[in-house]
Design a protein around this motif. Sequence first.
Motif, mmCIF file in Angstrom:
data_model
loop_
_atom_site.group_PDB
_atom_site.id
_atom_site.type_symbol
_atom_site.label_atom_id
_atom_site.label_comp_id
_atom_site.label_asym_id
_atom_site.label_seq_id
_atom_site.Cartn_x
_atom_site.Cartn_y
_atom_site.Cartn_z
ATOM 1 N N PRO A 119 0.827 -1.212 0.000
ATOM 2 C CA PRO A 119 0.000 0.000 0.000
ATOM 3 C C PRO A 119 0.861 1.262 0.000
ATOM 4 O O PRO A 119 2.059 1.213 0.285
ATOM 5 N N ASP A 120 0.263 2.372 -0.317
ATOM 6 C CA ASP A 120 0.961 3.663 -0.254
ATOM 7 C C ASP A 120 1.124 4.033 1.223
ATOM 8 O O ASP A 120 0.165 4.379 1.898
ATOM 9 N N TYR A 121 2.347 3.942 1.694
ATOM 10 C CA TYR A 121 2.598 4.180 3.117
ATOM 11 C C TYR A 121 3.143 5.582 3.385
ATOM 12 O O TYR A 121 3.465 5.916 4.522
ATOM 13 N N SER A 122 3.218 6.403 2.329
ATOM 14 C CA SER A 122 3.807 7.733 2.505
ATOM 15 C C SER A 122 2.950 8.641 3.382
ATOM 16 O O SER A 122 3.450 9.636 3.912
ATOM 17 N N GLY A 123 1.672 8.300 3.527
ATOM 18 C CA GLY A 123 0.799 9.158 4.322
ATOM 19 C C GLY A 123 0.635 8.732 5.767
ATOM 20 O O GLY A 123 -0.178 9.306 6.510
ATOM 21 N N GLU A 288 2.082 -1.020 12.855
ATOM 22 C CA GLU A 288 0.648 -1.250 13.039
ATOM 23 C C GLU A 288 -0.148 -0.562 11.932
ATOM 24 O O GLU A 288 -1.084 -1.141 11.365
ATOM 25 N N ALA A 289 0.222 0.662 11.622
ATOM 26 C CA ALA A 289 -0.478 1.408 10.574
ATOM 27 C C ALA A 289 -0.294 0.742 9.215
ATOM 28 O O ALA A 289 -1.233 0.668 8.412
ATOM 29 N N LEU A 290 0.902 0.252 8.953
ATOM 30 C CA LEU A 290 1.174 -0.430 7.681
ATOM 31 C C LEU A 290 0.334 -1.690 7.554
ATOM 32 O O LEU A 290 -0.240 -1.969 6.488
ATOM 33 N N LEU A 291 0.248 -2.460 8.624
ATOM 34 C CA LEU A 291 -0.525 -3.700 8.598
ATOM 35 C C LEU A 291 -2.008 -3.425 8.386
ATOM 36 O O LEU A 291 -2.714 -4.217 7.750
ATOM 37 N N GLU A 292 -2.492 -2.317 8.917
ATOM 38 C CA GLU A 292 -3.896 -1.963 8.725
ATOM 39 C C GLU A 292 -4.184 -1.593 7.271
ATOM 40 O O GLU A 292 -5.283 -1.837 6.766
ATOM 41 N N LEU A 293 -3.198 -1.042 6.582
ATOM 42 C CA LEU A 293 -3.385 -0.635 5.190
ATOM 43 C C LEU A 293 -3.321 -1.813 4.226
ATOM 44 O O LEU A 293 -3.930 -1.770 3.154
#
Length: 486
Positions: A119-123, A288-293
Motif C-alpha cells: 500500500p501507499d505508506y507515505s501518508g 501497526e499502521a502499515l498492517l492496517e493498510l
Amino acid sequence: MKSAVETLNPTRVRLTVEVPFEELKASLDAAYKKINQQVTVAGFRKGKVPARVIDQRFGRGAVLEEAVNDALPKFYTDAVNEGELNVLGQPEVDITELKDGELLAFTAEVDIRPEIVIPDYSGIEVTVDAVEVSEEDIDAAIEQLRDRFATTSVVERAAAEGDTLTLDLEAKVDGEVLEDGVAQGVSYTVGSGQLLDGIDEAVTGLEAGATATFTSQLKGGSAEGKDAEVKVDVSEVKSRELPALDDEFAQLASEFDTLEELRADSRKRLEQSKKYEQATQAQEKVLEALLELAEVPIPEKLLQDEIETRKHNLVNHQLGQMGLDLKKYLEIQDKTEEEFDAETKEQAEKGIKTQFILDELVNKEKLQVGQEELTEHLMRRAQSSGMSPDQFAQAVVEGGQVPMLVGEVARGKALAVVVEAAKVTDSNGEVVDLEDEEDETAETVEAVAPVDGADAEGAEAVEADAEKPAADEAPKDKKAEEKTEG
C-alpha cells in the motif's frame, strides 16, 4: 515432464504433474541397486542379483515404490520452479496414476506466499511520547545508584521497614511440618513483599531472638495453594544505611568528581534511554499502521504451525527455565486458557502478516544485507541471549539459521524505509527525527514476526529451529512410504 498449476485460494495451489516413464530410469536403477544391497538370493553374490530376479522374488511393485519415492522430490521441485511458486511448508502429495513403462502422474497441494500489493505508506502519521526527563526522574535514578552502595550493620532494636533480617522458617499444614516447609538462615528485607503474604506484619517490631506465628497461603512446594501456619524466628536484625548525597558519593559511585556532574550524566543517560523507547514506539506504531493498510491473506496451516511453535517455545523454553507450567503461568497472568489461545492466535497472525509484507518490501526496494550489518545484528542477538558471539554464531551456523538472521536484518531495513517515509510527531507536536533506525527496527521486527524461528531467543531457540524441517523440503508420497515401510 508436464505440469499445471490450479489456484485453490490466494494462499494454496494444486500442482498436477505428468512424468513420462523414461524419466524414471535413473530412479529405477537406483532402486534396483538399493534393493540389491539389502537382499540375499541363493546362487547370486550380494549386490549382483539381476533385475528380473528381483522382480520375480520381491515384486516389481516394491521397485516402483522405491523409485517413485526417490524421484518425487525432484519432479515436485521442478514443477514448483516451472510454476514460479513461492511455496510454504510440506505439500500433500497424491499419486493419481502409475503405469509401469508408461506414465507417473501425481498431484501436490501446497500453501504458497500470497501476492501482496504494497500500500501507499507515505501518508502514515503517528504520535509518540515526547522525550522529557524531570528532576524527579533524575532523583529516582540517583536513589537507585545510592541504594546499590548501601551498607548494613547489626542493630539491637526492633525490626522496621527497610531492615534486613536473618530468619528461620517452619511451615505446618494440618499440624504437620512439611518436608519442604523448613528453611534456615533466610535473608529478608522487611517491606519487600517477597517470600510469604503476612510475613512483613509478623516480623515488624521483633528483635533478634524473637518468634512470631502467622497464617499464609503457600505459593509453591508440595502444599501449594494451602493455608499454612508459619513460625518465623528472627536471629539477626541489620539496618541499611544509605551513603550521603554529596561529592564524595559521586566519586565513590562513578567517574565524576561532583554530584552535579553525576546528575548531569544521569540526565543524559535517561534522555538516551527515552529516545530509544521513543524510536521503538514509533516503529511499532508505524508497523501497526502499515498492517492496517495492507491486505494479507494467511495460509491456515502456516497459522496453526506458528501458533503451536509459539506455545512450544513458551512452555518448553521460557516457562521451563522458570520452573513453571502453562497452568501456573495462566494463574499468574490471571488469564483463561481461551484468552491465552486467542492472544496467541492474534500474535501469530500479526507475525505472519509482518513477515509477508516486509519481505515483499525487501524485494520491491531491492534491499541487500551486508556482512557488517549481519555481524552487528548477530552481536546484538548474542547479547540478548546471554551467549558469547562465538557461541551464538556457532549455534546459528550449525542450525542452518543464517538465512533467518539475514531475513531479520532485511525486514528491519524494510521497516526503516516505511518509518522514514512516515510523519512522526511527539505528544508536544514536535517532529521526531529518528536516527539509526535500521538497528532498532531489526529488533522490533524480531519481536513481532518470528515466523522463521526468531521468536525464541538463545541457543535453545536456535537448536529447536534447527530440528524443524525446511519450509521448501521436498515431499515423498505418503502412501508409497507406508507400503515400503510395511
